[in-house]
Design an enzyme around this catalytic site. Structure first.
Site, PDB file in Angstrom:
ATOM      1  N   ASP A 108      -2.839  -4.987  -0.071  1.00 20.78           N
ATOM      2  CA  ASP A 108      -2.339  -6.259   0.466  1.00 20.78           C
ATOM      3  C   ASP A 108      -3.071  -6.690   1.729  1.00 20.78           C
ATOM      4  OD1 ASP A 108      -1.190  -4.287   2.067  1.00 20.78           O
ATOM      5  OD2 ASP A 108       0.871  -4.951   1.770  1.00 20.78           O
TER       6      ASP A 108
ATOM      7  N   MET B 186       0.815  -1.213   0.000  1.00 19.70           N
ATOM      8  CA  MET B 186       0.000   0.000   0.000  1.00 19.70           C
ATOM      9  C   MET B 186       0.854   1.272   0.000  1.00 19.70           C
ATOM     10  SD  MET B 186      -2.959  -1.089   2.750  1.00 19.70           S
ATOM     11  CE  MET B 186      -3.992   0.355   2.450  1.00 19.70           C
ATOM     12  N   HIS B 187       0.197   2.379  -0.325  1.00 19.27           N
ATOM     13  CA  HIS B 187       0.671   3.749  -0.086  1.00 19.27           C
ATOM     14  C   HIS B 187       1.792   4.240  -1.007  1.00 19.27           C
ATOM     15  CE1 HIS B 187      -1.611   3.164   3.547  1.00 19.27           C
ATOM     16  NE2 HIS B 187      -0.696   2.422   4.140  1.00 19.27           N
TER      17      HIS B 187
END
Length: 496
Positions: free
Chosen positions: A239, A81-82
């Site tokens: 995820d 992520m991110h």
């Protein structure tokens, strides 16, 4: 027999699973790629490495399985992520991706807080933290203005990978929830947040649900991988959302402990809940669902660091072999897993880890057990916060590295004071991605129906009352370490 592929684009490697209609993993491949740490706090990767290694893994998957490409009906994705990937008008990458564990953006987080105040949490349901995507966009805006001027769209890592495989630009909602730009309840980009920081809404890609069909493979990718061009591609999920799907965390009361590079405690939520920004609150890959989540930044990473430091040449089995001989509490030795800062409950990029109580009687196995306990104590802080907010955390499904060792599974049950379940076949987010593809292809009417066939439980570990009591006392001491070392770490920062 028909098949689907689940791809999990992790921090250090990409994993691909070939799964049949009974939920059996018929073949799997994994390919690694490096991290770049040019300065303290920086963590970047070259997106092209994700593409090349994924294509190579898919080609090997097709060749090794011997399955006819026409029988592989769908592909979906899970991913770290991110991370920020910036593309220009031609779809070319403008700079290396800035990853979730990059901590350079503290100043940008403070700017977000001062400008938006409570509105940030009202819209995004999350606090401004260095790992999220908006602070990274603002950092590029400020420090690399020439790059930002060329930016036409931003993507997250697995969405970039999917773009390269299909030529289609999308971002799924479960991953978009971790950008600090999404109205989580409204499931749309926030014009208010974009306007506040001079971000044109055109920089935000089209949103898609996790189960949404987004295209087929490009002919060039089909040729390179050996897959059929008509293979259907589905949006996929973050995820943690996919890890929850792959573990059957799909209804209220379900909870997950995932120990990978980072560690996660996650609970399924079926409606909006107020955690006051102390716990993450994201959209689930399950349509209409959400999940609450606490994060330990250096979970498995802490154990991996210790192994590389004192036992680089050993297998993990050998490294952990004597841990069972050490009683709960590691002989009075505590470890705080703040090697790269911390997220829950301490959103602190400066704090660093500690061994507390170290003396001459401690041996290697004491250090190993203390690190395992410290990781689990950190995760237990998230368990406690969920319970304080009224969330039921009764039985916890454990996945990742923490589920590969029975001593650690028992330790989790004792520290969390809850039954901990081990899955029959633990494949993590990659299986969740495969399940999204299976539902997308019409094999099942829902993710829950798919989970009934794909997810099995092997064993349940019950808390031992005596050890649980020891850990409850030690946990109180553990919780005091952060406040006792915070100022020391700030003073030491100048010497790093």
């Amino acid at each position: 027999m028909k098949y689907v592929i689940g791809i999990d684009l992790g921090t250090g490697s990409v994993k691909a699973l070939l799964v049949d209609q009974e939920g059996k993993v018929c073949c799997e491949t994994s390919r690694s790629y490096p991290l770049q740490h040019e300065q303290p706090g920086y963590s970047e990767q070259e997106p092209e490495a994700w593409v090349n290694q994924t294509v190579d893994g898919l080609r090997a998957l097709v060749q090794e399985s011997g399955v006819e490409p026409k029988d592989i009906e769908g592909i979906s994705f899970s991913g770290q992520m991110h991370g920020l990937v910036l593309l220009d008008e031609q779809g070319q990458v403008l700079r290396p991706a800035i990853l979730w564990n990059d901590t350079r953006t503290t100043a940008q987080c403070r700017t977000i807080e001062s400008k938006l105040g409570p509105r940030l949490y009202h819209i995004t349901k999350n606090a401004a933290l260095e790992g999220f995507t908006l602070p990274k966009i603002m950092w590029v805006q400020e420090h690399e203005p020439e790059v930002f001027r060329k930016a036409a769209v931003f993507l997250l890592p697995k969405d970039y990978l999917r773009y390269r495989l299909t030529g289609k630009l999308h971002m799924d909602i479960s991953d978009a929830a971790g950008t600090l730009l999404l109205d989580v309840i409204g499931k749309q980009w926030s014009q208010e947040i974009c306007d506040a920081f001079g971000i044109d809404m055109s920089l935000c890609p089209q949103l898609a649900e996790s189960l949404e069909f987004v295209g087929c493979l490009l002919p060039e990718i089909a040729a390179r991988t050996g897959l059929a061009p008509e293979t259907k591609v589905y949006a996929g999920g973050a995820d943690n959302a996919c890890g929850a799907v792959g573990a059957g965390i799909l209804k209220k009361g379900d909870a997950l402990c995932s120990i990978g590079t980072s560690g996660v405690i996650l609970s399924y939520e079926d409606q909006e809940k107020d955690f006051a920004g102390n716990i993450h609150f994201f959209n689930h890959s399950q349509p209409g669902g959400y999940y609450a989540m606490g994060v330990t930044l250096a979970a498995g990473y802490s154990l991996d660091w210790l192994k590389k430091t004192i036992a680089a040449g050993e297998s993990y089995d050998a490294f952990l072999a004597k841990v069972s001989e050490v009683p709960a509490g590691a002989g009075g030795l505590l470890f705080t897993p703040y090697l790269v800062g911390e997220r829950t409950p301490h959103a602190d990029s400066v704090i660093r880890g500690s061994f507390i109580g170290l003396d001459g009687s401690h041996r290697r196995e004491h250090l190993v057990r203390a690190v395992m306990e410290g990781i689990t104590f950190s995760l237990n802080e998230s368990v406690g916060m969920l319970r304080e907010a009224g969330v039921e955390v009764d039985t916890i499904v454990s996945i990742g590295g923490g589920a590969k060792n029975e001593v650690w599974l028992q330790m989790q049950a004792d520290i969390f004071q809850a039954p901990v379940v081990k899955l029959t076949s633990e494949q993590g987010p990659a299986l969740g991605a495969a399940m999204l593809a299976a539902v997308g292809c019409g094999w099942f009417t829902s993710i829950a129906e798919c989970a009934e066939r794909f997810v099995g439980y092997e064993r349940q570990f019950e808390p031992d009352p005596k050890r649980a009591a020891v850990y409850q006392d030690l946990f109180g001491i553990y919780q005091s370490v952060y406040a006792s070392t915070r100022d020391l770490n700030r003073r030491l920062q100048a010497y790093r």
